[in-house]
Design an enzyme around this catalytic site. Structure first.
Site, PDB file in Angstrom:
ATOM      1  N   LYS A  72     -10.766  26.204  41.476  1.00 56.79           N
ATOM      2  CA  LYS A  72     -11.244  26.098  40.085  1.00 56.79           C
ATOM      3  C   LYS A  72     -10.419  25.086  39.334  1.00 56.79           C
ATOM      4  O   LYS A  72      -9.191  25.076  39.437  1.00 56.79           O
ATOM      5  CB  LYS A  72     -11.097  27.471  39.395  1.00 56.79           C
ATOM      6  CG  LYS A  72     -11.605  27.496  37.971  1.00 56.79           C
ATOM      7  CD  LYS A  72     -13.095  27.768  37.906  1.00 56.79           C
ATOM      8  CE  LYS A  72     -13.710  27.457  36.564  1.00 56.79           C
ATOM      9  NZ  LYS A  72     -13.984  26.014  36.361  1.00 56.79           N
ATOM     10  N   LYS A  96      -2.116  28.594  37.426  1.00 60.33           N
ATOM     11  CA  LYS A  96      -2.689  29.048  36.147  1.00 60.33           C
ATOM     12  C   LYS A  96      -3.662  30.206  36.354  1.00 60.33           C
ATOM     13  O   LYS A  96      -3.605  31.218  35.661  1.00 60.33           O
ATOM     14  CB  LYS A  96      -3.417  27.866  35.494  1.00 60.33           C
ATOM     15  CG  LYS A  96      -3.819  28.084  34.067  1.00 60.33           C
ATOM     16  CD  LYS A  96      -4.619  26.889  33.537  1.00 60.33           C
ATOM     17  CE  LYS A  96      -3.861  25.575  33.614  1.00 60.33           C
ATOM     18  NZ  LYS A  96      -4.594  24.462  32.969  1.00 60.33           N
ATOM     19  N   LYS A 108      -8.713  20.344  41.268  1.00 63.25           N
ATOM     20  CA  LYS A 108      -8.847  19.415  40.136  1.00 63.25           C
ATOM     21  C   LYS A 108      -9.538  18.157  40.603  1.00 63.25           C
ATOM     22  O   LYS A 108      -9.411  17.758  41.763  1.00 63.25           O
ATOM     23  CB  LYS A 108      -7.461  19.048  39.603  1.00 63.25           C
ATOM     24  CG  LYS A 108      -7.492  18.490  38.196  1.00 63.25           C
ATOM     25  CD  LYS A 108      -7.524  19.622  37.184  1.00 63.25           C
ATOM     26  CE  LYS A 108      -7.318  19.174  35.782  1.00 63.25           C
ATOM     27  NZ  LYS A 108      -6.935  20.315  34.944  1.00 63.25           N
ATOM     28  N   THR A 199      -9.529  27.231  24.948  1.00 63.60           N
ATOM     29  CA  THR A 199      -8.166  26.819  25.293  1.00 63.60           C
ATOM     30  C   THR A 199      -7.278  26.931  24.049  1.00 63.60           C
ATOM     31  O   THR A 199      -6.169  27.474  24.096  1.00 63.60           O
ATOM     32  CB  THR A 199      -8.143  25.387  25.865  1.00 63.60           C
ATOM     33  OG1 THR A 199      -9.191  25.273  26.830  1.00 63.60           O
ATOM     34  CG2 THR A 199      -6.818  25.062  26.514  1.00 63.60           C
ATOM     35  N   ASN A 229     -10.306  17.937  22.311  1.00 68.28           N
ATOM     36  CA  ASN A 229     -10.817  19.309  22.170  1.00 68.28           C
ATOM     37  C   ASN A 229      -9.668  20.298  21.973  1.00 68.28           C
ATOM     38  O   ASN A 229      -9.682  21.116  21.056  1.00 68.28           O
ATOM     39  CB  ASN A 229     -11.651  19.675  23.416  1.00 68.28           C
ATOM     40  CG  ASN A 229     -12.042  21.156  23.435  1.00 68.28           C
ATOM     41  OD1 ASN A 229     -11.202  22.037  23.276  1.00 68.28           O
ATOM     42  ND2 ASN A 229     -13.306  21.440  23.616  1.00 68.28           N
ATOM     43  N   SER A 366     -13.839  30.015  31.227  1.00 66.60           N
ATOM     44  CA  SER A 366     -14.630  29.424  32.316  1.00 66.60           C
ATOM     45  C   SER A 366     -14.974  30.500  33.343  1.00 66.60           C
ATOM     46  O   SER A 366     -16.100  30.553  33.857  1.00 66.60           O
ATOM     47  CB  SER A 366     -13.827  28.336  33.030  1.00 66.60           C
ATOM     48  OG  SER A 366     -14.016  27.077  32.439  1.00 66.60           O
TER      49      SER A 366
HETATM   50  N1  GLU Z   1      -9.305  21.608  32.432  1.00 67.42           N
HETATM   51  C1  GLU Z   1      -8.900  22.897  31.957  1.00 67.42           C
HETATM   52  C2  GLU Z   1      -7.510  23.221  32.448  1.00 67.42           C
HETATM   53  O1  GLU Z   1      -6.728  22.351  32.765  1.00 67.42           O
HETATM   54  C3  GLU Z   1      -9.927  23.969  32.252  1.00 67.42           C
HETATM   55  C4  GLU Z   1     -10.232  24.190  33.677  1.00 67.42           C
HETATM   56  C5  GLU Z   1     -11.389  25.125  33.935  1.00 67.42           C
HETATM   57  O2  GLU Z   1     -11.958  25.664  32.996  1.00 67.42           O
HETATM   58  O3  GLU Z   1     -11.717  25.292  35.106  1.00 67.42           O
HETATM   59  O4  GLU Z   1      -7.120  24.356  32.449  1.00 67.42           O
END
Ligand code: GLU
Length: 427
Positions: A72, A96, A108, A199, A229, A366
């Site tokens: 994810k 995370k 990623k 976030t 954002n 998410s």
């Molecule tokens: N890009 C965001 C992060 O770095 C969200 C990632 C997601 O929702 O999968 O946490």
């Protein structure tokens, strides 16, 4: 040794936490596995530009670890994207998701591009091209991408649409299930209520929990680096709950407004002008006499209670860590503090609330979106925010308790909590 290579920095953070884990042979072996990404996908994306010429873009998807669930993590469109950066970001996503206790692993993606130089049509063709290039490697139970720096709900919508076409899915319910491959979608495309602000709101919940533990009350000041954002939403929520946000910035520079900025007016002004300079919006007016322009570096060194880096990696380094005046740093960007800076800040008694906890609200919602799509549900904003708040408070408490028990900083504690959870899930 570590410098400003984000992957080296990530490994230095892991190494520090590993010293607090049980030193059995089995765990040490699993830890070695956790250090490496399981799969690296390197893609080239040919895009027909508006002038008819085909330009080739370079993209990546790194699938770090899926012991706890599907990979994810977001997709970043930025000229400075590199393999080492995407590798670090994928690893941090695994940590995370574990620290937020989600049934997900970490991945990623990134494309080397300055999206601000593309027309809307070029951006759409690039987004669809990237989705096509990684289509075989993603899916609701394989890898679930999302927005990151410079990517939006609209972009997720194009990617979902492309995937639906590739798989030839026709039935409405099947389309909805497949759409769970991407999160952070617009509501009309199956997105979750509250995802856009998640976030920022999650960061607020984490911060409030930590400030209570630290016994910090009253009217606090804050400076926010970044006005995308995440930066905008954090500034908005901080302002709403009574913080005085005295500075914000974007890639072109920062503004310092001693009376406290009005985030919504500032955003409107920035949209109108194209830049932040001159947008000294406080109370209900924007007035050139109310503030001044400062550099992004100067913003980091302002005398505030809470500093919020919400832009890119490695901005707090051994060079400027000695000059930081904030008492608390809320890391809304991924990897904003280098390991050397961490050591300096810890010695100086500055509390750093680590990225993998501070900005985990985004991936948490998410995860809610993914769950809603798979079950065919649509939760209300109140339901989403209530679940988000409970989760952020619970996991912040877990990290805090670990830091007290181990007598160490919050990042190391968050890593210990996350690593323990991942190692337990590894076969
Ligand atoms: N890009 C965001 C992060 O770095 C969200 C990632 C997601 O929702 O999968 O946490």
């Amino acid at each position: 040794m570590s410098g400003n290579n984000p992957f080296d920095n990530a490994m230095a953070q892991l190494k520090k936490a590993a010293a607090y884990l049980p030193q059995t042979k089995e765990l040490k072996q699993k830890l070695e596995i956790l250090k490496e990404p399981q799969r690296i996908i390197n893609v080239t994306i040919p895009v027909k530009m508006d002038d008819g010429i085909v330009r080739i873009f370079q993209g990546y998807r790194v699938q770090h670890n899926d012991a706890r669930g599907p990979y994810k993590g977001g997709i970043r469109f930025h000229p400075q994207v590199s393999m080492d950066e995407v590798k670090a970001l994928a690893f941090w996503m695994a940590m995370k998701c574990a620290v937020a206790d989600l049934p997900l692993g970490g991945g990623k993606g990134g494309v080397i591009v300055n999206p601000k130089e593309l027309s809307a049509g070029e951006l759409e063709r690039l987004s669809r091209g990237y989705a096509r290039a990684i289509a075989d490697c993603i899916g609701p139970d394989k890898d679930v991408p999302a927005p990151d720096v410079n990517t939006t709900g609209q972009i997720m919508g194009w990617m979902v649409d492309e995937l639906i076409k590739i798989r030839g899915v026709k039935n409405k319910r099947d389309k909805e299930k497949l759409s769970s491959t991407f999160t952070g979608k617009l509501i009309k495309d199956g997105g979750s209520e509250g995802r856009e602000e998640a976030t920022g709101l999650g960061g607020l919940f984490v911060l409030q929990t930590v400030l209570t533990k630290l016994g910090k009350k009253g009217k606090l000041t804050a400076a926010v680096q970044g006005f995308g954002n995440v930066g905008f939403n954090v500034a908005k929520f901080l302002d709403e709950v009574g913080f005085k946000v005295i500075a914000v910035s974007d890639s072109k520079g920062a503004i310092f407004v001693p009376g406290g900025i009005n985030p919504k007016l500032t955003l409107e002004c920035k949209r109108k002008n194209g830049y932040l300079a001159g947008c000294y919006c406080s109370g209900s007016v924007c007035d050139l006499t109310k503030g001044k322009q400062i550099s992004n570096e100067a913003l980091l060194e302002l005398d505030v209670d809470v500093l919020v880096p919400a832009a890119l990696e490695s901005v707090i380094t051994k060079e400027n860590a000695t000059r930081i005046k904030a008492k608390v740093i809320l890391e809304m960007a991924n990897g904003p503090t280098t390991p050397e800076a961490d050591t300096i800040l810890y010695k100086r008694g500055i509390s750093v609330i680590p990225d993998i906890l501070a900005n985990s609200g985004g991936v948490t919602v998410s995860c809610f979106e993914w769950e809603q799509n798979l079950k065919g549900q649509h939760w209300t904003k109140d339901q989403v925010n209530k679940k988000l708040k409970e989760k952020m408070q619970k996991e912040t408490n877990a990290v805090w308790e670990t830091s007290k028990k181990l007598k160490t900083d919050l990042r190391t504690s968050a890593f210990v909590v996350a690593t323990n959870r991942i190692l337990k899930a590894m076969k």
